[in-house]
Write a protein that holds these residues in place. Structure first.
Motif, PDB file in Angstrom:
ATOM      1  N   ASN A 212       0.813  -1.221   0.000  1.00 45.85           N
ATOM      2  CA  ASN A 212       0.000   0.000   0.000  1.00 45.85           C
ATOM      3  C   ASN A 212       0.842   1.265   0.000  1.00 45.85           C
ATOM      4  O   ASN A 212       0.416   2.316  -0.482  1.00 45.85           O
TER       5      ASN A 212
ATOM      6  N   TYR B 242      -4.586  -3.569  -0.179  1.00 44.51           N
ATOM      7  CA  TYR B 242      -5.909  -3.056  -0.526  1.00 44.51           C
ATOM      8  C   TYR B 242      -5.856  -2.035  -1.655  1.00 44.51           C
ATOM      9  O   TYR B 242      -6.731  -2.015  -2.530  1.00 44.51           O
TER      10      TYR B 242
ATOM     11  N   THR C 299      -3.649  -1.590  -4.160  1.00 41.81           N
ATOM     12  CA  THR C 299      -3.054  -1.925  -5.456  1.00 41.81           C
ATOM     13  C   THR C 299      -3.599  -3.203  -6.062  1.00 41.81           C
ATOM     14  O   THR C 299      -3.383  -3.459  -7.248  1.00 41.81           O
ATOM     15  N   HIS C 300      -4.274  -4.001  -5.278  1.00 45.94           N
ATOM     16  CA  HIS C 300      -4.763  -5.286  -5.783  1.00 45.94           C
ATOM     17  C   HIS C 300      -6.018  -5.079  -6.622  1.00 45.94           C
ATOM     18  O   HIS C 300      -6.942  -4.371  -6.218  1.00 45.94           O
ATOM     19  N   ASN C 301      -6.073  -5.693  -7.792  1.00 41.38           N
ATOM     20  CA  ASN C 301      -7.246  -5.546  -8.658  1.00 41.38           C
ATOM     21  C   ASN C 301      -8.060  -6.833  -8.771  1.00 41.38           C
ATOM     22  O   ASN C 301      -8.869  -6.994  -9.677  1.00 41.38           O
ATOM     23  N   GLY C 302      -7.835  -7.755  -7.847  1.00 40.99           N
ATOM     24  CA  GLY C 302      -8.573  -9.009  -7.842  1.00 40.99           C
ATOM     25  C   GLY C 302      -9.500  -9.106  -6.649  1.00 40.99           C
ATOM     26  O   GLY C 302      -9.860  -8.103  -6.023  1.00 40.99           O
ATOM     27  N   SER C 303      -9.847 -10.326  -6.303  1.00 44.61           N
ATOM     28  CA  SER C 303     -10.771 -10.568  -5.202  1.00 44.61           C
ATOM     29  C   SER C 303     -10.078 -10.425  -3.855  1.00 44.61           C
ATOM     30  O   SER C 303      -8.894 -10.731  -3.711  1.00 44.61           O
TER      31      SER C 303
ATOM     32  N   TRP D 147     -11.144   2.091   5.296  1.00 41.73           N
ATOM     33  CA  TRP D 147     -10.934   1.274   4.096  1.00 41.73           C
ATOM     34  C   TRP D 147     -11.579  -0.102   4.282  1.00 41.73           C
ATOM     35  O   TRP D 147     -12.222  -0.619   3.370  1.00 41.73           O
TER      36      TRP D 147
ATOM     37  N   SER E  41     -18.469  -5.681  -0.540  1.00 40.70           N
ATOM     38  CA  SER E  41     -18.058  -6.583  -1.617  1.00 40.70           C
ATOM     39  C   SER E  41     -17.723  -7.977  -1.096  1.00 40.70           C
ATOM     40  O   SER E  41     -17.549  -8.915  -1.888  1.00 40.70           O
TER      41      SER E  41
END
Length: 317
Positions: free
Chosen positions: A40, A93, A95-99, A140, A147
């Motif tokens: 992060n 949290y 930078t991650h673009n997945g689940s 955050w 989700s």
């Protein structure tokens, strides 16, 4: 690279009671500072026109083979815990673009327990205290919840099977504040820092967390920056067995003592939750006293490029 990069194996012993029970953890949610940040900091620093050293080699070179934003040449404590529990490394949290179903990491290098506004007027360091405090990280987390689970009861069931790693956080509060406070003043903010940490634990428990690991802080008087910036004019200001600064280590001891007392209250308030204190202090003292025992070089207190004074401005083309 930090002295504490080699703590993971030692800390596992502190966490083992939770990990070895019949309960299986499907995910990990992590909060804190550079001891837990898995990337992060790259985003937060860039937003403040700064570059974190962890975005460049040699960080990450001994395991990932590239910088990942971890303040280590390899894995962090949270990575070893994830491996032990057989869950994926906890994704950052920001930078991650997945689940995030298997967990999320909200920790940011340089983060404080107290809000950044507390440090704004401290000359020379106020500008480096970024808006990533424990309250920001909790926001955050709250924004991520929809989700992951809904309604509220579903979230409680989801988080019941998750491990919450609350820190380490608090170390930077004192590391920043010491630039503008004497020892007496620094000691006076310990109750507020501990109250903030325990308050964050209460928040996640009320949202369904049932296992929470809460690290104390490592010895402040053994960190190379503090030894460099705040040398004692009196030899008696150093511990005989370690060479660390006595007054700053006493601040860390005071923090950890108050934190453990606070955790007793949290356990009483939430008897169905498992709250595990992780000792970050004792292993570091042992390393400083007996470096050969851990395969370290003799000069374990030598300064390296770490701390706010080494945050570099982001280059603009």
């Amino acid at each position: 690279m930090k002295l504490l990069c080699i703590l993971p194996v030692l800390l596992l012993a502190c966490v083992e009671p939770a990990a070895s029970s019949l309960r299986r953890y499907d995910s990990i949610f992590s909060f804190g500072d550079s001891f837990a940040d898995t990337g992060n900091d790259i985003v937060v620093f860039a937003e403040n026109s700064l570059v974190t050293p962890a975005a460049e080699l040699p960080y990450g070179m001994t395991f990932f083979g590239r910088p990942t934003g971890r303040n280590s040449n390899g894995r962090l404590i949270i990575d070893f815990i994830a491996e032990k529990l057989e869950v994926p490394f906890v994704p950052p949290y920001l930078t991650h673009n997945g689940s995030f179903r298997r967990g999320a990491n909200f920790a940011v290098a340089g983060a404080t327990a107290l809000d950044a506004s507390f440090f704004r007027d401290i000359p020379g360091v106020g500008q480096f205290v970024l808006n990533s405090s424990s309250s920001v990280q909790l926001r955050w987390f709250d924004s991520l919840k929809p989700s992951l689970c809904s309604p509220e009861q579903a979230c409680r069931c989801f988080f019941k099977k998750s491990l919450f790693f609350m820190g380490e956080i608090g170390f930077n509060d004192y590391s920043f504040a010491v630039f503008g406070m004497n020892i007496t003043q620094l000691r006076s903010i310990v109750p507020d820092v501990v109250k903030t940490v325990s308050g964050a634990i209460e928040v996640v428990i009320k949202q369904g967390a049932r296992t929470v690991v809460v690290p104390g802080i490592p010895p402040l008087g053994c960190t190379p920056p503090n030894l460099f910036f705040f040398p004692s004019p009196d030899p008696a200001g150093y511990e005989n067995n370690t060479g660390c600064l006595k007054d700053l280590n006493e601040i860390a001891v005071h923090h950890n003592s108050l934190l453990q007392e606070s955790l007793k209250n949290v356990r009483r308030n939430h008897p169905n939750a498992r709250v595990v204190y992780a000792d970050f202090f004792t292993p570091v003292i042992e390393m400083v006293e007996s470096p050969d025992k851990f395969g370290l070089i003799q000069d374990v207190l030598r300064a390296c490029l770490t701390g706010p004074v080494f945050f570099r401005p982001l280059k603009r083309e």
